[in-house]
Design a protein around this motif. Structure first.
Motif, PDB file in Angstrom:
ATOM      1  N   TRP A  93      -6.322   3.068 -14.160  1.00  0.00           N
ATOM      2  CA  TRP A  93      -7.968   3.594 -13.645  1.00  0.00           C
ATOM      3  C   TRP A  93      -8.070   2.462 -12.780  1.00  0.00           C
ATOM      4  O   TRP A  93      -8.359   2.903 -11.197  1.00  0.00           O
ATOM      5  N   ASP A  94      -7.464   0.740 -12.855  1.00  0.00           N
ATOM      6  CA  ASP A  94      -7.601   0.558 -11.604  1.00  0.00           C
ATOM      7  C   ASP A  94      -6.942   0.693 -10.491  1.00  0.00           C
ATOM      8  O   ASP A  94      -6.817   0.048  -9.706  1.00  0.00           O
ATOM      9  N   LEU A  95      -5.504   1.303 -11.053  1.00  0.00           N
ATOM     10  CA  LEU A  95      -4.585   1.508  -9.931  1.00  0.00           C
ATOM     11  C   LEU A  95      -4.865   2.962  -9.032  1.00  0.00           C
ATOM     12  O   LEU A  95      -4.574   2.943  -8.089  1.00  0.00           O
ATOM     13  N   ALA A  96      -5.443   3.614  -9.552  1.00  0.00           N
ATOM     14  CA  ALA A  96      -6.664   5.099  -8.636  1.00  0.00           C
ATOM     15  C   ALA A  96      -7.358   4.060  -7.823  1.00  0.00           C
ATOM     16  O   ALA A  96      -7.275   4.554  -6.843  1.00  0.00           O
ATOM     17  N   GLU A  97      -7.946   3.151  -8.109  1.00  0.00           N
ATOM     18  CA  GLU A  97      -8.860   2.749  -7.327  1.00  0.00           C
ATOM     19  C   GLU A  97      -8.120   1.872  -6.247  1.00  0.00           C
ATOM     20  O   GLU A  97      -8.677   1.692  -4.730  1.00  0.00           O
ATOM     21  N   GLU A  98      -7.120   1.353  -6.814  1.00  0.00           N
ATOM     22  CA  GLU A  98      -6.167   0.430  -5.746  1.00  0.00           C
ATOM     23  C   GLU A  98      -6.046   1.577  -4.834  1.00  0.00           C
ATOM     24  O   GLU A  98      -5.834   0.934  -3.217  1.00  0.00           O
ATOM     25  N   SER A 144      -6.466   4.405  -3.285  1.00  0.00           N
ATOM     26  CA  SER A 144      -8.112   4.915  -3.013  1.00  0.00           C
ATOM     27  C   SER A 144      -8.314   3.579  -1.505  1.00  0.00           C
ATOM     28  O   SER A 144      -9.023   3.706  -0.352  1.00  0.00           O
ATOM     29  N   ALA A 145      -8.168   2.167  -2.164  1.00  0.00           N
ATOM     30  CA  ALA A 145      -8.565   0.866  -0.814  1.00  0.00           C
ATOM     31  C   ALA A 145      -7.459   0.622  -0.381  1.00  0.00           C
ATOM     32  O   ALA A 145      -7.691  -0.321   0.837  1.00  0.00           O
ATOM     33  N   ARG A 146      -6.082   0.758  -0.501  1.00  0.00           N
ATOM     34  CA  ARG A 146      -5.181  -0.153   0.394  1.00  0.00           C
ATOM     35  C   ARG A 146      -3.973   0.799   0.297  1.00  0.00           C
ATOM     36  O   ARG A 146      -4.000   1.898  -0.762  1.00  0.00           O
ATOM     37  N   ASP A 147      -3.455   0.912   1.461  1.00  0.00           N
ATOM     38  CA  ASP A 147      -1.893   1.678   1.715  1.00  0.00           C
ATOM     39  C   ASP A 147      -0.605   1.229   1.910  1.00  0.00           C
ATOM     40  O   ASP A 147      -0.019   1.465   2.197  1.00  0.00           O
ATOM     41  N   ASP A 148      -1.065  -0.197   1.050  1.00  0.00           N
ATOM     42  CA  ASP A 148      -0.283  -1.236   1.723  1.00  0.00           C
ATOM     43  C   ASP A 148       0.631  -1.192   0.152  1.00  0.00           C
ATOM     44  O   ASP A 148       1.445  -2.735  -0.104  1.00  0.00           O
ATOM     45  N   LEU A 149       0.292  -0.401  -1.168  1.00  0.00           N
ATOM     46  CA  LEU A 149       1.317  -0.338  -2.331  1.00  0.00           C
ATOM     47  C   LEU A 149       2.724   0.047  -2.100  1.00  0.00           C
ATOM     48  O   LEU A 149       2.695   1.185  -1.477  1.00  0.00           O
ATOM     49  N   LEU A 150       3.340  -0.464  -2.817  1.00  0.00           N
ATOM     50  CA  LEU A 150       4.755   0.092  -3.162  1.00  0.00           C
ATOM     51  C   LEU A 150       4.609   0.219  -4.808  1.00  0.00           C
ATOM     52  O   LEU A 150       4.266  -0.368  -5.416  1.00  0.00           O
ATOM     53  N   LEU A 151       4.739   1.460  -4.838  1.00  0.00           N
ATOM     54  CA  LEU A 151       5.024   2.108  -6.377  1.00  0.00           C
ATOM     55  C   LEU A 151       6.207   2.610  -6.790  1.00  0.00           C
ATOM     56  O   LEU A 151       6.382   3.120  -6.336  1.00  0.00           O
ATOM     57  N   LYS A 194       4.721  -7.243  -0.559  1.00  0.00           N
ATOM     58  CA  LYS A 194       3.858  -6.501  -0.792  1.00  0.00           C
ATOM     59  C   LYS A 194       3.864  -6.186  -2.753  1.00  0.00           C
ATOM     60  O   LYS A 194       4.207  -7.290  -3.332  1.00  0.00           O
ATOM     61  N   ARG A 195       2.007  -5.842  -2.223  1.00  0.00           N
ATOM     62  CA  ARG A 195       2.013  -5.664  -3.772  1.00  0.00           C
ATOM     63  C   ARG A 195       2.879  -4.344  -4.170  1.00  0.00           C
ATOM     64  O   ARG A 195       2.778  -3.457  -3.879  1.00  0.00           O
ATOM     65  N   VAL A 196       3.047  -4.581  -5.477  1.00  0.00           N
ATOM     66  CA  VAL A 196       4.498  -3.921  -6.336  1.00  0.00           C
ATOM     67  C   VAL A 196       3.430  -3.372  -7.824  1.00  0.00           C
ATOM     68  O   VAL A 196       3.503  -4.277  -8.240  1.00  0.00           O
ATOM     69  N   VAL A 197       3.582  -2.290  -7.665  1.00  0.00           N
ATOM     70  CA  VAL A 197       3.359  -1.194  -9.207  1.00  0.00           C
ATOM     71  C   VAL A 197       4.907  -0.656  -9.854  1.00  0.00           C
ATOM     72  O   VAL A 197       5.315   0.297  -9.006  1.00  0.00           O
ATOM     73  N   VAL A 198       5.140  -1.553 -10.975  1.00  0.00           N
ATOM     74  CA  VAL A 198       6.876  -0.596 -11.431  1.00  0.00           C
ATOM     75  C   VAL A 198       5.844  -0.403 -12.445  1.00  0.00           C
ATOM     76  O   VAL A 198       4.779  -0.198 -13.396  1.00  0.00           O
ATOM     77  N   ILE A 199       6.837   1.081 -12.073  1.00  0.00           N
ATOM     78  CA  ILE A 199       6.286   2.359 -13.433  1.00  0.00           C
ATOM     79  C   ILE A 199       6.987   2.930 -14.503  1.00  0.00           C
ATOM     80  O   ILE A 199       8.097   2.713 -13.972  1.00  0.00           O
ATOM     81  N   CYS A 200       6.879   3.102 -15.271  1.00  0.00           N
ATOM     82  CA  CYS A 200       7.564   3.801 -16.210  1.00  0.00           C
ATOM     83  C   CYS A 200       7.094   5.015 -17.413  1.00  0.00           C
ATOM     84  O   CYS A 200       5.753   4.846 -16.474  1.00  0.00           O
ATOM     85  N   ARG A 201       7.633   5.161 -18.276  1.00  0.00           N
ATOM     86  CA  ARG A 201       6.667   6.444 -19.553  1.00  0.00           C
ATOM     87  C   ARG A 201       5.871   6.128 -19.984  1.00  0.00           C
ATOM     88  O   ARG A 201       4.553   6.578 -19.642  1.00  0.00           O
TER      89      ARG A 201
END
Length: 156
Positions: A22-27, A29-36, A82-89
């Motif tokens: 839910w925090d990632l969903a907010e981020e 919406s609020a910013r476009d400089d994230l690297l997923l 940049k802000r990097v959000v690392v994702i796995c299962r």
């Protein structure tokens, strides 16, 4: 002493920040400089991922982060500021990958706590490689482990 996968996760999670879906969903919406950064295997990524995620399987992560390798991913190499959000299962492999990124000079890196299973449980959208929406029930089945008795080992 031999360490287990869970031991490694517990050790490295102490130095890795995590973010809930839910925090990632907010981020997002609020910013476009994230690297997923999705570090799962290609077949997992094909089954469903967050739109605009960059796939870099964990097995090539270190060489993808630097210039001069066949696996170099310029968008990742240049993302150290940049802000990097690392994702796995499930949010475990992403802790290991986020720890590695921090060691390699990425300053603002976080792991998606609960991974894509949590993202899907929070009813956030996933897409396939064609950009088409993935049905949440289909994703839920895909994210559920199918562990065989042999994979459980004699300790169970």
């Amino acid at each position: 002493m031999r360490k287990t996968f869970n031991d490694l996760i517990a050790e490295q999670s102490k130095s890795v920040d995590e973010i809930f879906p839910w925090d990632l969903a907010e981020e997002l919406s609020a910013r476009d400089d994230l690297l997923l950064l999705d570090i799962r295997c290609p077949y997992e990524f094909d089954g469903g991922h967050i739109q605009d995620s960059l796939i870099v399987p964990r097995g090539i992560l270190e060489t993808a982060c630097d210039y001069g390798y066949d696996e170099t991913v310029p968008d990742l190499v240049t993302a150290r500021d940049k802000r990097v959000v690392v994702i796995c299962r499930s949010g475990n492999r992403s802790i290991l990958a986020a720890y590695t990124l921090k060691q390699m000079g990425f300053d603002d890196v976080v792991s998606l706590k609960t991974g894509l299973r949590g993202w899907n449980d929070y009813d956030r959208p996933l897409v396939n490689n064609a950009g088409d929406p993935v049905d949440p029930d289909t994703a839920d089945a895909f994210f559920s482990p199918a562990i065989t008795p042999e994979q459980l080992g004699s300790a169970h």
